[in-house]
Scaffold this active site. Sequence first.
Site, mmCIF file in Angstrom:
data_model
loop_
_atom_site.group_PDB
_atom_site.id
_atom_site.type_symbol
_atom_site.label_atom_id
_atom_site.label_comp_id
_atom_site.label_asym_id
_atom_site.label_seq_id
_atom_site.Cartn_x
_atom_site.Cartn_y
_atom_site.Cartn_z
ATOM 1 N N GLY A 73 0.830 -1.211 0.000
ATOM 2 C CA GLY A 73 0.000 0.000 0.000
ATOM 3 C C GLY A 73 0.857 1.251 0.000
ATOM 4 O O GLY A 73 0.646 2.177 -0.785
ATOM 5 N N HIS A 80 -1.181 6.449 8.667
ATOM 6 C CA HIS A 80 -0.387 5.285 9.082
ATOM 7 C C HIS A 80 1.107 5.529 8.810
ATOM 8 O O HIS A 80 1.946 5.350 9.687
ATOM 9 C CB HIS A 80 -0.889 4.058 8.305
ATOM 10 C CG HIS A 80 -0.153 2.785 8.585
ATOM 11 N ND1 HIS A 80 -0.662 1.795 9.386
ATOM 12 C CD2 HIS A 80 1.056 2.335 8.177
ATOM 13 C CE1 HIS A 80 0.193 0.792 9.453
ATOM 14 N NE2 HIS A 80 1.260 1.104 8.718
ATOM 15 N N GLU A 81 1.401 5.972 7.603
ATOM 16 C CA GLU A 81 2.811 6.182 7.241
ATOM 17 C C GLU A 81 3.407 7.320 8.060
ATOM 18 O O GLU A 81 4.551 7.241 8.501
ATOM 19 C CB GLU A 81 2.955 6.457 5.742
ATOM 20 C CG GLU A 81 2.391 5.353 4.833
ATOM 21 C CD GLU A 81 2.864 3.960 5.193
ATOM 22 O OE1 GLU A 81 4.043 3.807 5.557
ATOM 23 O OE2 GLU A 81 2.048 3.007 5.123
HETATM 24 ZN ZN LIG Z 1 3.125 0.291 8.294
#
Ligand SMILES: [Zn+2]
Length: 848
Positions: A269, A305-306
Amino acid sequence: MAEQRSYRLPTSVVPERYEIRLTPDLTLWKFTGEVNITVQVLQAARAIVLNAAELALRSVTMRRPDGAVLHGSAQLDDENEQVVLSFPETLTPGAYSLQIQFAGVLNDKLHGFYRSVYKGVDGQDKPLASTQFESTDARRAFPCWDEPAFKAVYQVTLVVDDKLTAISNARVVRETAILATGKKEVVFADTIKMSTYLVAFVVGEFEGTAPVTADGVPLRVLAVPGKKNLGDFAAAIGKASLEHFSHYYGIAYPGDKLDLIAIPDFASGAMENLGAITFRETALLVDPHKATRAELERVADVVSHENAHMWFGDLVTMQWWNGLWLNEAFATFMEMLAVDAWKPEWRRWDSFAVSRAAAMQVDGLKSTRPIEFPVEKPAEAAGMFDVLTYEKGASVLRMLEQYLGADNFRDGIRLYLRRHAYANAETTDLWDALEESTKAPVRALMDSWIFQPGYPLISVEKSGRTIRISQEIFRYMQDGSDSERKWHVPLFLRVGTKSGTIEQTLLLVERERNIEFDQAPDWVVVNAGAHGFYRVRYSPELLFALRRGMMTYLTAVERFALVNDTWAATLAGLVSLTEYLELIDQMAGETDVNVWATMIASFHQLHRILDDAQYEKLADRLKSVLAPAVARLGWTVRSDEGELESQLRGDLIGALGVVANDRAAQDHARVLFSEYEKNSESVDRNVVPALVAILSHTGGITEYEKFFARFENARTPQEETRYLFALAHFSDPELVDRTLELTLSGAVRTQNSPYLMRGLLLNRRARERAWSFLKTQWNEMNRQYPDNAIPRMCEGIIGLVTPDLETDAKDFFTTHPVKQGTKQIEQHLERLRVSVDCQQRWREFPRV
Ligand SMILES: [Zn+2]
């Protein structure tokens, strides 16, 4: 010295700073490079061992502390992806400078330093080069100490064509044209001290959004030309989440700039390279006016998230790959916190219940694994990128946070990050910090969840003023094994009595326990808020009370848990299918999108399990639940409704037309889609995927070609994948064959083909053709697709619900092992076993 594992590097020589200079050739798909590494020799040595793979080493020299230069020779060890550098004299302890010249290829496997090709706005193919180093592929781009504990500083220089953009982890210090070559040299600043798997280089034609300042540094979204207008949404959540985290962690963002970069070919992703986060296009670029709410949520999730990783993962890193969960579970947990703070109306923690349920589905198998387990070879880390690491990990952290209190939990995290910044840590260090700051027995509690596989089923019964609560392992297939296993279970009780509602949190460490109240409870909720990673089984009396007061006693997420737990118990044979469907009948008035999501998922699973005659009858019953719900919402948006209601409308219409096979809904969908073709504003964005699902489920060649053209000419990444993956839902054998051909013809990116294939295996009417295609094309698939996608593609075998196909699948994987996903394949086969078992058990349904 302890015995050295052959695939682990010795620690007698350690790197401190790398100067990396690379010249990629985007025409011939190769690169040359030179690396100067400042190393500390800690113990006298004649040779140095580091990692290198698929690289040709051209010259090796070592400058001694006194300035003298030694020429070394290199011997490659392909098996262990290492190189041994030997020198004519013993290197005595001290600081040396190691210089290596090398050459490599820009491969097409989406790891290491790799190539990507996309169609430019002029219709021509354009080249691009990017990197993906986690877990162990930095060694394919430059020789290095490619283990997370060897942290060092990196200074990168890229020599690229004048017209191209070069990006790396740190800001650009200078760009200098190299006379008469058409090339320029781009010099980047030093990075922080970090692990090799976080280094990144990207070269190609890029356009960026105007930089915004986030936590004091410039943040941009970059994409190939023609797409930068799709970057504003990601820039907004990028800024919001970066600021949220710097505040939450109490530590400033550790980099000097942040680029979020969309790469046309990308295996996972996204990847949390410090300062240069790379994404697949669907996870970053989006048109907020055209995309569905779910598609927007996905972008917000992945970006957050990143960003969370910039601290958890990049600033503080696991010591070795067994601790991968620390990185990933935390980033997943933090992503929810940030998105929830940014858009509270999305009720992100409620929809997290869907992810928790996905983890519980795998973790209820005998073939599950503990969140953390010993990893010997780095290659074994590849198998850790799954729902157990991410979703179960995040779920147990959420359970802990709710048990300790949000502020106490955050204080422990701050202590942990401060203590291990620019260094590495292990799971035990996190428990130390949390225990120190909260004084709670965190280690004993969490060890039972991190190092033990599975989770408990909590049984509850009432006797007068007492409720008895007990725990035992939950399994879809009970064989009596592991029955001694116990967990430290945080129970979140809400109890209704004559004189009011009582809330209580307690820790169940024993097998069973009695809790006495002043008055006899009328009803009991054991997992209030549904934060607990366990299932609950109420006695018939308590269940009756809850079902009678479903909309009063239970919140939406608690109703989700009730339905999901009952469905799991149905698959496990603890509850009859009739009983489950009675619960469904009762849910027709439900208004929550997530509760419906779990019900609809169970309908799809039933569709794969039951035979045609059985399913036809069931479809009528589902129609009687779904049709009134659709009628209540209508087919068009009301001005006063929220985004979740719009999403629910789309989900319900799709389910009514597909799993309930409702002709009227199908006819109406066709009419609406032809209006949509004339005017894309005529249908709400959240309803479009439902129309596409219905038309592919019922359509033929006309719809197929329409969708294929829309896939090829899509203007957003979401549209592209929507129409591509819809091709897997057609049933005409000729169309199924056409889609199967597409998975290997090069017309579909290898980042997407494996998931198209998974969709075909899950399509009940295509599964047999898809399975025989997979068997014959197995070698070709393994040659073309990224390694990490193979076990994910194979998840489709859970759709092969017949005894014959199951036997065939088992035999096939015995002779064709998937080495990077042994555990996942075992889990897919067990999930298939559960379904085939239900098929046998429900043979008489609904004839009796
Ligand atoms: Zn991650």
